[in-house]
Design a protein around this motif. Structure first.
Motif, PDB file in Angstrom:
ATOM      1  N   PHE A   1     -43.761-111.138  83.457  1.00  0.00           N
ATOM      2  CA  PHE A   1     -42.873-109.913  82.557  1.00  0.00           C
ATOM      3  C   PHE A   1     -42.758-109.840  81.087  1.00  0.00           C
ATOM      4  O   PHE A   1     -43.820-108.628  80.470  1.00  0.00           O
ATOM      5  N   VAL A   2     -43.562-111.272  80.881  1.00  0.00           N
ATOM      6  CA  VAL A   2     -42.479-110.956  78.920  1.00  0.00           C
ATOM      7  C   VAL A   2     -44.276-111.278  77.791  1.00  0.00           C
ATOM      8  O   VAL A   2     -44.792-110.526  77.360  1.00  0.00           O
TER       9      VAL A   2
ATOM     10  N   GLY B   1     -35.356-108.904  72.010  1.00  0.00           N
ATOM     11  CA  GLY B   1     -35.082-107.666  73.436  1.00  0.00           C
ATOM     12  C   GLY B   1     -35.113-107.933  74.585  1.00  0.00           C
ATOM     13  O   GLY B   1     -34.934-107.501  75.504  1.00  0.00           O
ATOM     14  N   ARG B   2     -36.588-109.464  75.164  1.00  0.00           N
ATOM     15  CA  ARG B   2     -36.384-109.227  75.989  1.00  0.00           C
ATOM     16  C   ARG B   2     -35.652-110.046  76.999  1.00  0.00           C
ATOM     17  O   ARG B   2     -35.904-110.194  78.372  1.00  0.00           O
ATOM     18  N   ALA B   3     -34.324-110.742  76.501  1.00  0.00           N
ATOM     19  CA  ALA B   3     -33.098-110.758  77.052  1.00  0.00           C
ATOM     20  C   ALA B   3     -32.848-109.787  78.285  1.00  0.00           C
ATOM     21  O   ALA B   3     -31.450-110.026  79.151  1.00  0.00           O
ATOM     22  N   LYS B   4     -32.929-108.340  77.790  1.00  0.00           N
ATOM     23  CA  LYS B   4     -31.776-107.346  78.065  1.00  0.00           C
ATOM     24  C   LYS B   4     -32.794-107.208  79.925  1.00  0.00           C
ATOM     25  O   LYS B   4     -32.187-107.534  80.886  1.00  0.00           O
ATOM     26  N   ALA B   5     -34.042-108.093  79.969  1.00  0.00           N
ATOM     27  CA  ALA B   5     -34.546-107.551  80.928  1.00  0.00           C
ATOM     28  C   ALA B   5     -34.128-109.004  82.369  1.00  0.00           C
ATOM     29  O   ALA B   5     -33.380-108.457  83.360  1.00  0.00           O
ATOM     30  N   ALA B   6     -33.829-110.042  81.475  1.00  0.00           N
ATOM     31  CA  ALA B   6     -32.769-110.882  82.136  1.00  0.00           C
ATOM     32  C   ALA B   6     -32.063-111.059  82.553  1.00  0.00           C
ATOM     33  O   ALA B   6     -31.090-110.875  83.691  1.00  0.00           O
TER      34      ALA B   6
ATOM     35  N   ALA C   1     -41.852-118.024  86.981  1.00  0.00           N
ATOM     36  CA  ALA C   1     -42.979-117.353  86.877  1.00  0.00           C
ATOM     37  C   ALA C   1     -43.377-116.547  87.387  1.00  0.00           C
ATOM     38  O   ALA C   1     -43.996-115.812  86.212  1.00  0.00           O
ATOM     39  N   GLY C   2     -42.796-115.181  87.854  1.00  0.00           N
ATOM     40  CA  GLY C   2     -43.100-113.520  87.229  1.00  0.00           C
ATOM     41  C   GLY C   2     -42.498-113.224  86.056  1.00  0.00           C
ATOM     42  O   GLY C   2     -42.757-112.467  85.534  1.00  0.00           O
ATOM     43  N   ALA C   3     -40.972-113.868  85.948  1.00  0.00           N
ATOM     44  CA  ALA C   3     -40.234-113.733  84.418  1.00  0.00           C
ATOM     45  C   ALA C   3     -41.261-113.661  83.290  1.00  0.00           C
ATOM     46  O   ALA C   3     -42.118-112.789  82.099  1.00  0.00           O
ATOM     47  N   ALA C   4     -42.157-114.999  83.482  1.00  0.00           N
ATOM     48  CA  ALA C   4     -43.037-114.923  81.969  1.00  0.00           C
ATOM     49  C   ALA C   4     -44.023-114.503  82.231  1.00  0.00           C
ATOM     50  O   ALA C   4     -44.883-113.619  81.385  1.00  0.00           O
TER      51      ALA C   4
ATOM     52  N   VAL D   1     -46.955-104.753  83.492  1.00  0.00           N
ATOM     53  CA  VAL D   1     -46.735-105.313  85.140  1.00  0.00           C
ATOM     54  C   VAL D   1     -45.245-104.935  85.730  1.00  0.00           C
ATOM     55  O   VAL D   1     -45.048-104.040  86.907  1.00  0.00           O
ATOM     56  N   ARG D   2     -44.147-104.397  85.134  1.00  0.00           N
ATOM     57  CA  ARG D   2     -43.107-103.556  85.098  1.00  0.00           C
ATOM     58  C   ARG D   2     -42.753-102.679  85.937  1.00  0.00           C
ATOM     59  O   ARG D   2     -42.694-102.051  87.327  1.00  0.00           O
ATOM     60  N   SER D   3     -44.514-101.970  85.305  1.00  0.00           N
ATOM     61  CA  SER D   3     -44.442-101.042  85.769  1.00  0.00           C
ATOM     62  C   SER D   3     -45.349-100.170  87.972  1.00  0.00           C
ATOM     63  O   SER D   3     -46.002 -99.496  87.884  1.00  0.00           O
TER      64      SER D   3
END
Length: 355
Positions: free
Chosen positions: A231-232, A50-55, A226-229, A237-239
């Motif tokens: 977020f996961v 599901g986290r692929a959506k953010a990427a 690093a930022g993507a990691a 952090v996204r907020s």
């Protein structure tokens, strides 16, 4: 004997702005992939986390709007009449015509996930509210109208002020602090920043890409990963305001530099440039193909996940992209699907006057 000339796989002899078509092609394929992922997921075909959506949300649409902004750099100095005739009317025509086609398609072929948006595609209200409540399918065109008008209307506003305001608006939406409860309006608010940057800094952007080096791509990619990691591992952090916006800026900057180098790889450049060349038509057509394909697959297959689900999703995305290009070439013969009739008549009168 004649000596066969071999075309090199990698070449440095590319046009300075070749990266733009490659970037459009990459972004368009990722949009197709993202929508394929959503439609098949609704039919029980999963596999990608599901986290692929953010990427998939970081690069495609910010890239599209920034590139669109590059072509709108001069529009700020036009008269409103020129802006209306040359830019706004053609986009509005596409928005209305294809929204009507979308409505008719989902009425004729029910069950193709036309209800994934805020309003069901078969709801007449979606047509009545076309200019105030953009659909989840063609909000991109609606956004282009407002973005183009916005660049023109804000032409005399200091650059620092309008960029700061657009950045604050983007951060408020991407952090979840501001929500319009409509996919179109949320994305319009979040992405105007990229269109504005493209329109205001076109020369600087072209110079940046032209002078970029591999080490810069590596540095940007490292920070982005690093930022993507983060977020996961820490979804909260996204907020944080500007967190998602910064990730989008990194994705676009790194993606554009990567596309400059991908443009030198002939097979890759050939495929992505073709997709980029037909990106508008693919955007307009691809959801009909995905909806139909997902409906058929959902009827034929039980729920699928894991590696097989990933393979089906990827295969469908490739097939939809290819079929969209084929249909694009066929449908462009019907000019009114893409060009307003009055624009065609004006062009005809201009040619007649010059003879």
């Amino acid at each position: 004997m004649t000596e066969t000339t071999r075309t090199p796989l990698i070449t440095s002899d590319v046009r300075p702005k070749a990266w733009m078509n490659v970037a459009k092609g990459l972004a368009m394929f990722l949009v197709v992939f993202f929508h394929t992922y959503l439609f098949l997921e609704a039919e029980g075909i999963t596999g990608f986390p599901g986290r692929a959506k953010a990427a998939l949300e970081s690069f495609p649409m910010p890239a599209f709007f920034l590139i669109a902004g590059l072509f709108a750099a001069r529009a700020g100095n036009w008269s409103f009449v020129d802006l209306w005739k040359r830019r706004l009317v053609p986009i509005l025509w596409l928005y209305v015509v294809w929204s009507l086609i979308r409505f008719a398609f989902y009425v004729i072929i029910p069950g193709t996930n036309g209800d994934l948006g805020a309003l069901a595609a078969t709801d007449p209200l979606s047509l009545l509210l076309l200019f105030v409540w953009p659909s989840s399918s063609y909000w991109f065109l609606y956004a282009l109208v407002w973005f183009t008008f916005g660049v023109w209307a804000l032409n005399r506003v200091p650059v620092w002020l309008k960029v700061s305001a657009a950045a604050l608006l983007s951060a408020a939406v991407t952090s979840g602090w501001l929500n319009f409860h409509n996919v179109g309006w949320n994305r319009i608010a979040a992405l105007f920043l990229f269109f504005l940057i493209g329109a205001l800094f076109s020369r600087q952007i072209h110079a940046f890409i032209a002078n970029a080096r591999p080490w810069q791509l590596g540095a940007i990619a490292t920070v982005y990963l690093a930022g993507a990691a983060l977020f996961v591992l820490l979804p909260a952090v996204r907020s944080v305001p500007f967190a998602a916006t910064v990730m989008q800026v990194l994705a676009v900057a790194g993606g554009f530099i990567a596309c400059k180098y991908l443009a030198r790889v002939r097979p890759v450049e050939g495929v992505l440039s073709t997709i980029g060349e037909w990106s508008l038509q693919i955007y307009l057509i691809h959801l009909f193909l995905i909806g139909t394909m997902a409906l058929i697959i959902g009827l034929l297959l039980p729920p699928v996940d894991g590696a097989l689900g990933m393979l089906i999703t990827a295969g469908c995305a490739v097939a939809v992209t290819y079929l969209s290009i084929v249909l694009s070439k066929l449908t462009t013969k019907v000019r009114w699907l893409y060009v307003p009739p009055m624009r065609k008549r004006s062009a005809t009168r201009s040619r007649a006057a010059s003879n």
